[in-house]
Design an enzyme around this catalytic site. Structure first.
Site, PDB file in Angstrom:
ATOM      1  N   ASP A  32       0.813  -1.227   0.000  1.00  0.00           N
ATOM      2  CA  ASP A  32       0.000   0.000   0.000  1.00  0.00           C
ATOM      3  C   ASP A  32       0.844   1.274   0.000  1.00  0.00           C
ATOM      4  O   ASP A  32       0.521   2.242  -0.691  1.00  0.00           O
ATOM      5  CB  ASP A  32      -0.902   0.025   1.238  1.00  0.00           C
ATOM      6  CG  ASP A  32      -2.060  -0.935   1.085  1.00  0.00           C
ATOM      7  OD1 ASP A  32      -2.965  -0.925   1.923  1.00  0.00           O
ATOM      8  OD2 ASP A  32      -2.048  -1.716   0.099  1.00  0.00           O
ATOM      9  N   ALA A  33       1.930   1.239   0.773  1.00  0.00           N
ATOM     10  CA  ALA A  33       2.759   2.444   0.883  1.00  0.00           C
ATOM     11  C   ALA A  33       3.392   2.769  -0.468  1.00  0.00           C
ATOM     12  O   ALA A  33       3.411   3.930  -0.898  1.00  0.00           O
ATOM     13  CB  ALA A  33       3.835   2.233   1.938  1.00  0.00           C
ATOM     14  N   ASP A  36       0.707   4.137  -2.719  1.00  0.00           N
ATOM     15  CA  ASP A  36       0.391   5.524  -2.381  1.00  0.00           C
ATOM     16  C   ASP A  36       1.477   6.481  -2.863  1.00  0.00           C
ATOM     17  O   ASP A  36       1.184   7.591  -3.321  1.00  0.00           O
ATOM     18  CB  ASP A  36       0.180   5.676  -0.874  1.00  0.00           C
ATOM     19  CG  ASP A  36      -1.118   5.016  -0.436  1.00  0.00           C
ATOM     20  OD1 ASP A  36      -1.277   4.727   0.760  1.00  0.00           O
ATOM     21  OD2 ASP A  36      -1.979   4.776  -1.314  1.00  0.00           O
ATOM     22  N   SER A  81     -36.578  -7.343  -0.272  1.00  0.00           N
ATOM     23  CA  SER A  81     -35.837  -8.506   0.210  1.00  0.00           C
ATOM     24  C   SER A  81     -36.570  -9.756  -0.255  1.00  0.00           C
ATOM     25  O   SER A  81     -37.516  -9.682  -1.030  1.00  0.00           O
ATOM     26  CB  SER A  81     -35.676  -8.446   1.721  1.00  0.00           C
ATOM     27  OG  SER A  81     -36.914  -8.258   2.314  1.00  0.00           O
ATOM     28  N   GLU A 115     -29.503 -19.901  -8.096  1.00  0.00           N
ATOM     29  CA  GLU A 115     -28.178 -19.287  -8.047  1.00  0.00           C
ATOM     30  C   GLU A 115     -27.794 -19.057  -6.596  1.00  0.00           C
ATOM     31  O   GLU A 115     -28.668 -18.974  -5.736  1.00  0.00           O
ATOM     32  CB  GLU A 115     -28.211 -17.956  -8.798  1.00  0.00           C
ATOM     33  CG  GLU A 115     -29.018 -16.896  -8.064  1.00  0.00           C
ATOM     34  CD  GLU A 115     -29.531 -15.769  -8.953  1.00  0.00           C
ATOM     35  OE1 GLU A 115     -30.374 -16.055  -9.834  1.00  0.00           O
ATOM     36  OE2 GLU A 115     -29.095 -14.640  -8.755  1.00  0.00           O
ATOM     37  N   LYS A 117     -26.942 -17.392  -3.107  1.00  0.00           N
ATOM     38  CA  LYS A 117     -27.298 -16.143  -2.444  1.00  0.00           C
ATOM     39  C   LYS A 117     -26.009 -15.615  -1.824  1.00  0.00           C
ATOM     40  O   LYS A 117     -25.459 -16.222  -0.897  1.00  0.00           O
ATOM     41  CB  LYS A 117     -28.357 -16.394  -1.370  1.00  0.00           C
ATOM     42  CG  LYS A 117     -28.807 -15.129  -0.687  1.00  0.00           C
ATOM     43  CD  LYS A 117     -30.040 -15.402   0.166  1.00  0.00           C
ATOM     44  CE  LYS A 117     -30.683 -14.124   0.676  1.00  0.00           C
ATOM     45  NZ  LYS A 117     -29.846 -13.386   1.612  1.00  0.00           N
ATOM     46  N   ASP A 119     -23.499 -13.476   0.296  1.00  0.00           N
ATOM     47  CA  ASP A 119     -23.610 -12.828   1.599  1.00  0.00           C
ATOM     48  C   ASP A 119     -22.800 -11.532   1.600  1.00  0.00           C
ATOM     49  O   ASP A 119     -21.668 -11.493   2.068  1.00  0.00           O
ATOM     50  CB  ASP A 119     -23.116 -13.789   2.689  1.00  0.00           C
ATOM     51  CG  ASP A 119     -23.577 -13.353   4.061  1.00  0.00           C
ATOM     52  OD1 ASP A 119     -24.366 -12.387   4.139  1.00  0.00           O
ATOM     53  OD2 ASP A 119     -23.161 -13.983   5.047  1.00  0.00           O
ATOM     54  N   TYR A 225     -27.212  -9.613 -10.377  1.00  0.00           N
ATOM     55  CA  TYR A 225     -28.233 -10.664 -10.402  1.00  0.00           C
ATOM     56  C   TYR A 225     -29.659 -10.136 -10.624  1.00  0.00           C
ATOM     57  O   TYR A 225     -30.603 -10.904 -10.631  1.00  0.00           O
ATOM     58  CB  TYR A 225     -28.187 -11.527  -9.137  1.00  0.00           C
ATOM     59  CG  TYR A 225     -28.256 -10.730  -7.839  1.00  0.00           C
ATOM     60  CD1 TYR A 225     -29.375  -9.990  -7.499  1.00  0.00           C
ATOM     61  CD2 TYR A 225     -27.182 -10.749  -6.945  1.00  0.00           C
ATOM     62  CE1 TYR A 225     -29.432  -9.269  -6.328  1.00  0.00           C
ATOM     63  CE2 TYR A 225     -27.223 -10.028  -5.759  1.00  0.00           C
ATOM     64  CZ  TYR A 225     -28.350  -9.293  -5.462  1.00  0.00           C
ATOM     65  OH  TYR A 225     -28.406  -8.576  -4.304  1.00  0.00           O
ATOM     66  N   LYS A 313     -32.339 -20.999   2.471  1.00  0.00           N
ATOM     67  CA  LYS A 313     -31.180 -20.714   3.312  1.00  0.00           C
ATOM     68  C   LYS A 313     -30.437 -21.980   3.721  1.00  0.00           C
ATOM     69  O   LYS A 313     -31.050 -23.035   3.901  1.00  0.00           O
ATOM     70  CB  LYS A 313     -31.630 -19.985   4.595  1.00  0.00           C
ATOM     71  CG  LYS A 313     -32.377 -18.688   4.346  1.00  0.00           C
ATOM     72  CD  LYS A 313     -31.550 -17.624   3.672  1.00  0.00           C
ATOM     73  CE  LYS A 313     -30.670 -16.887   4.649  1.00  0.00           C
ATOM     74  NZ  LYS A 313     -31.337 -15.840   5.398  1.00  0.00           N
ATOM     75  N   CYS A 418     -43.568  -7.277  36.412  1.00  0.00           N
ATOM     76  CA  CYS A 418     -42.641  -6.606  35.506  1.00  0.00           C
ATOM     77  C   CYS A 418     -41.409  -6.150  36.288  1.00  0.00           C
ATOM     78  O   CYS A 418     -41.550  -5.439  37.291  1.00  0.00           O
ATOM     79  CB  CYS A 418     -43.339  -5.415  34.865  1.00  0.00           C
ATOM     80  SG  CYS A 418     -42.220  -4.356  33.937  1.00  0.00           S
ATOM     81  N   CYS A 421     -41.483  -2.054  36.311  1.00  0.00           N
ATOM     82  CA  CYS A 421     -42.469  -1.188  36.970  1.00  0.00           C
ATOM     83  C   CYS A 421     -43.296  -1.936  38.008  1.00  0.00           C
ATOM     84  O   CYS A 421     -44.206  -1.374  38.596  1.00  0.00           O
ATOM     85  CB  CYS A 421     -43.395  -0.534  35.938  1.00  0.00           C
ATOM     86  SG  CYS A 421     -44.585  -1.667  35.206  1.00  0.00           S
ATOM     87  N   CYS A 436     -46.144  -7.088  30.478  1.00  0.00           N
ATOM     88  CA  CYS A 436     -46.345  -6.140  31.563  1.00  0.00           C
ATOM     89  C   CYS A 436     -47.673  -5.439  31.330  1.00  0.00           C
ATOM     90  O   CYS A 436     -47.958  -4.988  30.226  1.00  0.00           O
ATOM     91  CB  CYS A 436     -45.200  -5.137  31.545  1.00  0.00           C
ATOM     92  SG  CYS A 436     -45.552  -3.648  32.467  1.00  0.00           S
ATOM     93  N   CYS A 442     -45.321   2.054  32.534  1.00  0.00           N
ATOM     94  CA  CYS A 442     -44.103   1.249  32.636  1.00  0.00           C
ATOM     95  C   CYS A 442     -42.967   2.003  31.948  1.00  0.00           C
ATOM     96  O   CYS A 442     -43.030   2.278  30.748  1.00  0.00           O
ATOM     97  CB  CYS A 442     -44.291  -0.112  31.977  1.00  0.00           C
ATOM     98  SG  CYS A 442     -42.758  -1.076  31.981  1.00  0.00           S
TER      99      CYS A 442
END
Ligand code: IVH
Length: 695
Positions: A32-33, A36, A81, A115, A117, A119, A225, A313, A418, A421, A436, A442
């Site tokens: 990287d250096a 850069d 989704s 196809e 999925k 992530d 896709y 899934k 609860c 409260c 509750c 509450c």
């Protein structure tokens, strides 16, 4: 001069080679250096000799970073989704539901694409006349962030397309490969940084960098896709459209296949699953899509998922650890939720120290119907428990190992009052959840409601997050929603001023007041969702907003639907996507004086915007109430109803004086008779299709 020109050519070549080695071949040749240093030298020469700047200058290949934050982009076509399938049976059911909706026989041919999925995170790329002009994150599905400068640094994303439609929005997933992820984390930790938990987090963090230079140094990739706005169709089929995207220069997933039906789909699923560990990037399932795009169009969408696709899934990841305690949290609707405090454990690359235990029956070893789960084993503090994590969902405690139970472990006693409260915590018959009964008194419920109100999908008030709400609530500055909008009036001057509070200064205080002011004008759907009424989520709020249009109409209808019968109630539950449980919860919220008055005080502070109706210009049935009866032959009832609603009509189940149009197929009985008595226009199926044919 010629020396400078030569140097620029040399630098362009070196940087181009470094880019390819880094992004395409995953085999960086310089660090990287060094990279850069080359970029800096290039920029310095260009600054001295601006006339010599090359048309393919490496400085231009990054795109300028936006100065502050990201601009917002409203998606022309929402980014939705997918519904999920967890086993083979769900896949068979998906196929059956598609056929049912379309009215297809079980034996009629129907193909699907299958196809992986991916992530990662989704991104929408807009090309106008072949030029990349916008790149938007999903955001809340309606409004995303413009990350164009960053997207332009991703090698898989073409900046220009040849022979593409005039307008083309390409959608797909930004992700990071395992190799790039490991290398990035190694670099990061060597520089004293914290490693990313998983490639998806790394990809998301990298794409949302304000400085595109940083994104450029992070090796992101992109699989196309899907698509959004289009000036001309890409193809007739999903597979054809994906191939076309491939031809246009996008990376498309090589494991995309055409399947004849559920049995081929699940066998392709098994094939993809068996390759999962060696793919080199994370996938979390398989997506099936109806191949024929005309059928996709007919199937359309539920409130936020398409009817024509589903995500199958992969099974969740598991780990074992010690349960150190069980805390009870009180939510916005009063639900007492047991939370497992775990000895931290890594599950699928993420460290987990909290998990849900659902409710008291779950801890005792029963599901919500009273059937035994885990062979009836209960869960106790001190137990050795199995933690389960699937994708984004909250981790769960799934199982317990009795052989490792400490002798002193005792059965967990679920509180009946609860913890916040001390009101009674009650279980209604048929409800798995103990709640509750304190309502607005509450503090936990009140504060959770306030947090919900200011959250991103609701009022989305900048500078007023959970932490600030808790503080203001604890100090008595905000006790109910309306108080947010009187904060400035009460605390901008005088003895107690916001700007003098710890953590607040002149600038942040006035920014908060401005942000609050900005949200006085609020779309009806956001207001409704923000109220946090049980069962009324974002999608339902949108449906209700579109149905009633204005706040007064909605509030009046809720009052009229009191008692859960009569025309207002029928009208409410006739909305596609609104069931009796949700309707009951809504009506109930408006029927309770304290809650209704609190809502009214809030609304008084606001300028509630009418719902943006679906674009129904040119629709002959917009705003009309339509009833379908009898047998339809060219489409199913569900399809007819969805189509009518898309055109802005209200579809009702019963004929009344409010009905504008009855569509009657063969076998229509009492409804047709009643419509005739009331003088309501009646059409047969062909008449209906003719009426809407141009809309
Ligand atoms: S299709 C209208 N295909 O999964 C639906 N989505 O759970 C368009 N995803 O938001 C989505 N791989 O971010 C589709 N092959 C794939 C995908 C995929 C990953 C993501 C996408 C979407 C989410 C839905």
């Amino acid at each position: 001069m010629t020396q400078a020109k030569q140097a620029l050519a040399d630098l362009a070549r070196k940087l181009d080679r470094a880019n390819k080695a880094y992004h395409t071949d995953d085999a960086p040749e310089i660090d990287d250096a060094q990279y850069d240093a080359l970029k800096k030298r290039n920029a310095a020469i260009e600054k001295r000799f601006p006339d010599l700047k090359r048309s393919d200058s490496p400085s231009d290949q990054i795109g300028a970073a936006p100065a502050t934050g990201f601009g917002k982009i409203t998606h022309r076509v929402s980014m939705l989704s997918l519904a999920n399938a967890f086993d083979d049976e769900d896949v068979t059911e998906f196929d059956a539901s598609v056929r049912k909706y379309l009215g297809l026989e079980p034996t009629a041919p129907l193909s699907y694409t299958a196809e992986p999925k991916i992530d990662g995170l989704s991104l929408s790329l807009r090309y106008e006349n072949g030029i990349l002009v916008e790149a938007a994150t999903r955001g809340d599905g309606t409004v995303g962030e413009n990350v164009l400068a960053n997207a332009r640094t991703i090698e898989d994303i073409p900046h220009q397309l040849q022979s593409a439609p005039e307008v083309l929005e390409v959608r797909g997933e930004v992700y990071m490969s395992h190799a790039d992820f490991d290398a990035l984390n190694a670099r990061h930790t060597a520089q004293g940084g914290k490693p990313f938990a998983n490639p998806r987090n790394a990809a998301a963090g990298s794409l949302r960098q304000l400085d595109a230079e940083i994104t450029r140094a992070r090796p992101l990739r992109f699989f196309a896709y899907a698509w959004g706005d289009l000036s001309a169709p890409l193809a007739d089929t999903q597979m054809g459209a994906i191939d076309r995207l491939g031809d246009l220069g996008f990376s498309i997933n090589p494991l995309t296949t055409l399947c004849d039906g559920p049995s081929e789909m699940v066998s392709h699923y098994a094939r993809i699953e068996s390759q999962r560990a060696t793919l080199g990037y994370d996938i979390d399932g398989v997506v099936y899509k109806v191949d024929n795009l005309e059928l996709q169009r007919r199937l359309g969408f539920r409130s936020n998922t398409p009817r024509w696709a589903i995500a199958h899934k992969f099974p969740a990841e598991l780990a074992w650890t010690r349960l150190e305690g069980i805390d009870i949290q009180v939510g916005r609707t009063g639900a007492l939720s047991p939370v497992a405090r775990l000895h931290p454990v890594t599950v699928g690359g993420v460290v987990v120290s909290n998990a849900t235990l659902h409710n008291e029956d779950y801890i005792r070893g029963f599901d919500s119907k009273g059937t035994e789960i885990r062979g009836g084993k209960d869960i106790r503090v001190g137990d050795w428990v199995q933690v389960y994590r699937a994708g984004d969902v909250i981790p769960k405690v799934a199982d317990v190992d009795l052989s490792k139970r400490p002798v002193e472990a005792t059965e967990f006693k679920f509180p009946e009052i609860c913890p916040e409260c001390q009101s009674d915590a009650i279980r209604e018959p048929g409800d798995a959840v103990r709640r509750c009964s304190g309502g607005l008194i509450c503090p936990a419920q009140a504060v959770e409601k306030l947090k919900h109100l200011v959250s991103r999908a609701a009022f989305d008030i900048d500078g007023l997050g959970s932490k600030q709400v808790e503080q203001f609530y604890a100090d008595g500055w905000i006790a109910e929603p309306a108080d947010i909008f009187t904060l400035q009036e009460r605390y901008s001057s005088g003895l107690q001023q916001l700007k003098n509070r710890e953590g607040w200064g002149e600038k942040s205080a006035s920014a908060l007041f401005a942000a609050i002011e900005d949200k006085r004008k609020i779309p009806i759907a956001r207001l409704l969702f923000g109220l946090g009424i049980r069962h009324v989520g974002e999608a339902a709020s949108n449906l209700l907003a579109r149905h009633y249009g204005t706040w007064p109409a909605l509030a009046e209808a809720m009052q009229d639907a009191r008692g859960c019968d009569g025309p207002a109630w029928d009208d409410l539950i006739a909305i596609d996507g609104v069931g009796a449980v949700m309707a009951g919860s809504l009506v109930n919220a408006f029927a309770q004086d304290a809650e209704r008055e609190s809502i009214e005080r809030l609304v008084e502070q606001l300028d509630v915007q009418e719902a943006q109706r679906v674009d129904t210009s040119g629709s002959p049935v917009a705003g009309k109430t339509v009833v379908f009866t009898g047998t339809l032959e060219k489409m199913t009832r569900a399809e007819a109803k969805a189509r009518a609603e898309r055109l802005g009509a209200k579809v009702s189940g019963s004929v009344s004086a409010k009905t504008d149009l009855l569509v009657a197929g063969p076998g229509a009985g009492s409804k047709a008779k009643k419509a005739a008595e009331l003088g309501i226009e009646t059409l047969d199926e062909d008449g209906w299709l003719d009426l809407i044919k141009d809309a």
